[in-house]
Design an enzyme around this catalytic site. Sequence first.
Site, mmCIF file in Angstrom:
data_model
loop_
_atom_site.group_PDB
_atom_site.id
_atom_site.type_symbol
_atom_site.label_atom_id
_atom_site.label_comp_id
_atom_site.label_asym_id
_atom_site.label_seq_id
_atom_site.Cartn_x
_atom_site.Cartn_y
_atom_site.Cartn_z
ATOM 1 N N SER A 1 0.845 -1.184 0.000
ATOM 2 C CA SER A 1 0.000 0.000 0.000
ATOM 3 C C SER A 1 0.885 1.240 0.000
ATOM 4 O O SER A 1 1.965 1.245 0.602
ATOM 5 C CB SER A 1 -0.897 0.025 1.240
ATOM 6 N N TYR B 1 -2.450 -0.387 9.841
ATOM 7 C CA TYR B 1 -2.534 -0.910 8.478
ATOM 8 C C TYR B 1 -1.281 -0.534 7.687
ATOM 9 O O TYR B 1 -0.676 -1.379 7.015
ATOM 10 C CB TYR B 1 -3.782 -0.359 7.786
#
Length: 252
Positions: free
Chosen positions: A143, A157
């Site tokens: 990501s 995350y």
Amino acid sequence: MANTVVLVTGGSRGIGAAVSRKVAALGHTVIVNYAQNGTAADALVAEIKAAGGTAVAVQGDVQNEADVLHLFAEADRLGTLVGLVNNAGVVDLSQRVDEMTLARLTRMFSINVIGAFLCAREAVKRMSTKHGGAGGAIVNLGSAGSKLGSPNQYVDYAASKGAIDTMTVGLALEVADEGIRVNGVRPGIIDTDIHASGGAPDRVAQLKSRLPMKRAGTADEVADAILWLLSDQSSYTTGTMLDVSGGRAVLP
């Protein structure tokens, strides 16, 4: 490509579904892994079959070792594993670190990091020439958050995806002379339902004007990058994290 198998974890929706469609269109058998949404997985498999492809939906939670072993046993039953897309991952509600519970952190890292390691381990056992395999490719989903940190939103995350960056490089170097290439893709803001699962279904609309290209990316755009990394067209590429983020490198 007869009897070649590609396993896509979290393959029933979003980026995973886009990858599954494209992999099947190339003639591979695709295993569409899902954790809970069997309805979506079955619908995708039916769509792939209607288009002339071969696909199987297999339930399994990647943080559960027994489920991972079952997934790869299905791959063995269907043919020769040539690709793994470590796509399964979760996000959670926006929180500061000082609000996060142990349960949240355990879930985040168990699925996003440990699950990816378990799947990579089993893929290496089957693909590595050291183990009698014929080689293959692993693509890990990272990501852009791993570089941005996601403050006041999803630091956990982002950190889990930072671990994926490091794992990608380390594993790539570990198996570089065993016929396996390991790469990763770092998506930016992509228009999928992962934002709703994190409690922000309108996140794309909110951020669009702040993005360099003034739009979110699509699941297909990320899938095309993944397909390139799986293919022989990237035969001299390993240990690389490919940003598919529309230029979103420093914006929070």
